[in-house]
Design a protein around this motif. Structure first.
Motif, short mmCIF file in Angstrom:
data_model
loop_
_atom_site.label_atom_id
_atom_site.label_comp_id
_atom_site.label_asym_id
_atom_site.label_seq_id
_atom_site.Cartn_x
_atom_site.Cartn_y
_atom_site.Cartn_z
N ARG A 197 -5.64 35.25 -25.42
CA ARG A 197 -5.62 35.09 -23.97
C ARG A 197 -4.68 36.14 -23.39
N GLU A 198 -5.24 37.03 -22.59
CA GLU A 198 -4.46 38.09 -21.99
C GLU A 198 -4.12 37.73 -20.55
N GLU A 199 -2.93 37.23 -20.37
CA GLU A 199 -2.48 36.83 -19.05
C GLU A 199 -1.96 38.05 -18.27
N LEU A 200 -2.23 38.08 -16.98
CA LEU A 200 -1.64 39.11 -16.13
C LEU A 200 -0.17 38.75 -15.94
N SER A 201 0.72 39.68 -16.26
CA SER A 201 2.15 39.40 -16.15
C SER A 201 2.72 39.99 -14.85
N PHE A 202 3.65 39.29 -14.26
CA PHE A 202 4.28 39.71 -13.01
C PHE A 202 5.79 39.69 -13.17
N ARG A 203 6.46 40.60 -12.50
CA ARG A 203 7.91 40.64 -12.46
C ARG A 203 8.40 40.17 -11.09
N SER A 206 -9.21 35.39 -13.10
CA SER A 206 -8.51 36.59 -13.60
C SER A 206 -9.22 37.86 -13.17
#
Length: 279
Positions: free
Chosen positions: A26-32, A212
């Protein structure tokens, strides 16, 4: 593909060397987190509640709160005292009928790959599980934690599926499910027809993660616009949750799916030949 664990499957006096591989990804979109004024990344600090001072890692210990505000410190040697022996063995304790296991118990699957010298026994276990529709219930230690698991046949492979222990599941009797009136015979017949109309052969590729994909497209648009705000999207009409006339709703649903026919289930992937124009 690199394995995350190597050991053996054991049942009776049979031992099968295997390697464990993830069966899902599962490739989650990462946020900072950023400061809005200059988009500077925001970092976290470990601070003590009593005085707000930052605490370095070497001064941090693990504690269990046994009463409000009262802790007992658990050190690494304490954890080692209760470590379950990591035998590197998937020890099958019982075999059960798969149909008897509620799917809610299954949590996460892993592929089992036979290692040198284990192919014949691996194939034997896979075939007997497939023919009998059974699963081997085992306990296995992965990364210092003991898990309940099921060994199942899956095509040419064996799968180890991590399971929930019984006490990890919430009792559904705690749900407040109103009884409602029993469905009428006509409603059952119409609902059954609707289900038949919407039935197709299982194809996992039919189903995509729409959220997504849409979020990634939005990100691409924001990058192209230099980070500018995009126009507000039109609001989708809300669906009514109140079913006033169940028969009418079922009838309209049947009209949309083709009454008693099953066009979706008979759908073929073959292309129809194009008609040639008459000379």
């Amino acid at each position: 593909m690199a394995s995350i664990w190597k050991g053996s499957i054991s049942f009776g006096l049979v031992s099968i060397p295997v390697a464990l591989h993830p069966a899902t990804k599962r490739e989650e979109l990462s946020f900072r987190l950023l400061r809005s004024s200059d988009l500077s990344p925001v970092n976290y600090k470990r601070v003590a509640e009593v005085d707000g001072k930052e605490v370095p890692w070497e001064q941090i210990v693990k504690g269990y709160e046994y009463e409000k505000g009262k802790f007992v410190v658990i050190k690494e040697e304490d954890f080692k005292r209760v470590d379950i022996e990591a035998t590197q063995t998937i020890d099958i304790m019982d075999f059960v009928n798969l149909d008897d296991v509620n799917p809610i118990f299954f949590s996460k699957p892993y592929f089992l790959e036979p290692q040198k010298g284990g192919s014949s026994a691996y194939a034997l276990l896979r075939e007997v599980l497939a023919k009998t529709n059974k699963a081997g219930i085992a306990k296995v230690v992965i990364r210092t934690r003991q898990h309940l698991a099921a060994v199942k046949a899956n095509g040419e492979a064996l799968v180890l599926e991590i399971m929930h222990f019984a006490d990890e599941l919430v009792d559904q009797k705690k749900l407040k499910i109103a009884a409602g009136k029993p469905p009428a015979a006509r409603e059952l017949q119409m609902a059954g027809t609707l289900v038949e109309n919407m039935t197709v052969e299982w194809d996992p590729n039919r189903y995509r993660d729409d959220y997504s994909s849409a979020l990634l497209k939005l990100i691409e648009k924001k990058i192209e616009s230099g980070g500018q705000d995009l126009p507000s999207a039109p609001k989708a009409p809300k669906r009514s949750a109140n079913v006033i006339d169940l028969v009418a709703v079922l009838r309209e649903s049947l009209n949309q799916t083709g009454h008693g026919t099953k066009p979706r289930a008979k759908r073929s992937s073959a292309k129809k030949p194009s008609r040639k124009k008459a000379a």
